[in-house]
Design a protein around this motif. Sequence first.
Motif, short mmCIF file in Angstrom:
data_model
loop_
_atom_site.label_atom_id
_atom_site.label_comp_id
_atom_site.label_asym_id
_atom_site.label_seq_id
_atom_site.Cartn_x
_atom_site.Cartn_y
_atom_site.Cartn_z
N ALA A 1 -14.20 0.54 -4.00
CA ALA A 1 -13.33 0.97 -3.89
C ALA A 1 -11.60 1.74 -3.89
O ALA A 1 -11.21 0.27 -4.58
CB ALA A 1 -12.74 0.84 -2.08
N ALA A 2 -10.65 2.11 -4.19
CA ALA A 2 -9.17 2.35 -4.02
C ALA A 2 -8.30 2.18 -2.74
O ALA A 2 -9.49 3.34 -2.12
CB ALA A 2 -9.32 3.23 -5.03
N GLU A 3 -7.07 2.17 -3.14
CA GLU A 3 -6.64 2.13 -1.48
C GLU A 3 -5.21 2.13 -1.89
O GLU A 3 -4.78 1.28 -2.67
CB GLU A 3 -7.02 0.63 -0.58
N HIS A 4 -4.15 3.54 -1.04
CA HIS A 4 -3.29 3.26 -1.06
C HIS A 4 -2.32 2.32 -0.97
O HIS A 4 -2.70 1.85 0.47
CB HIS A 4 -2.39 4.85 -0.65
N TYR A 5 -1.16 1.60 -1.58
CA TYR A 5 -0.16 0.93 -0.90
C TYR A 5 1.09 1.01 -0.36
O TYR A 5 1.47 1.37 -1.37
CB TYR A 5 0.10 -0.49 -2.01
N PRO A 6 0.86 0.90 0.83
CA PRO A 6 1.65 1.64 1.54
C PRO A 6 3.45 0.31 1.40
O PRO A 6 2.89 0.12 1.81
CB PRO A 6 1.50 1.95 2.79
N PRO A 7 4.38 1.98 0.90
CA PRO A 7 5.96 1.87 1.27
C PRO A 7 5.81 0.71 2.25
O PRO A 7 6.99 -0.35 2.57
CB PRO A 7 6.49 2.37 1.10
N VAL A 8 4.95 0.27 3.72
CA VAL A 8 5.82 -0.17 4.77
C VAL A 8 5.30 -1.54 4.58
O VAL A 8 5.46 -2.91 5.27
CB VAL A 8 5.17 0.58 5.63
N MET A 9 4.40 -2.09 3.46
CA MET A 9 3.85 -3.62 3.14
C MET A 9 4.96 -3.51 2.46
O MET A 9 5.61 -3.23 1.39
CB MET A 9 2.91 -3.64 2.58
N GLU A 10 5.06 -5.01 1.86
CA GLU A 10 5.65 -6.16 1.69
C GLU A 10 5.53 -6.70 0.42
O GLU A 10 4.02 -6.37 -0.08
CB GLU A 10 6.57 -6.90 2.26
N MET A 11 5.99 -5.78 -0.71
CA MET A 11 5.15 -6.22 -2.32
C MET A 11 5.11 -7.25 -2.69
O MET A 11 6.24 -8.12 -2.62
CB MET A 11 5.99 -5.30 -3.47
N PRO A 12 3.98 -7.73 -3.27
CA PRO A 12 4.43 -9.55 -3.19
C PRO A 12 5.12 -9.42 -4.93
O PRO A 12 5.26 -8.52 -5.69
CB PRO A 12 3.41 -9.28 -4.20
#
Length: 106
Positions: A63-74
């Motif tokens: 699968a693929a999933e959008h990484y939303p800007p509300v998440m903290e980026m590692p």
Amino acid sequence: MSTETEVTAIVREISHRVCVDLPDRPIIKTFTGSRRKLYGLRIEYGARRDVSRVDITLEFHNAAEHYPPVMEMPGWMLRIVEAHRPRDVDSPDADRRTGMGGWPLP
């Protein structure tokens, strides 16, 4: 009788897409809270005179999933995003802001 009219074209946005394979398969926490092995990233940079952004898609085994800007980026992901951003983003207008639902470009 054919009448040819002039059409004005203005570039709205310059896009730049990078696909990154991650052979180490890091485990990442998704927006839904699950932890999954990450196989790759699709990074799409958008640069406009007035707006800049980067959209990130996480690629998993099935699968693929959008990484939303509300998440903290590692930190490791931020370093990949920085390493592959296009040069035209290095000198943005002073008034450029983040928009269109993506991550801000630093």
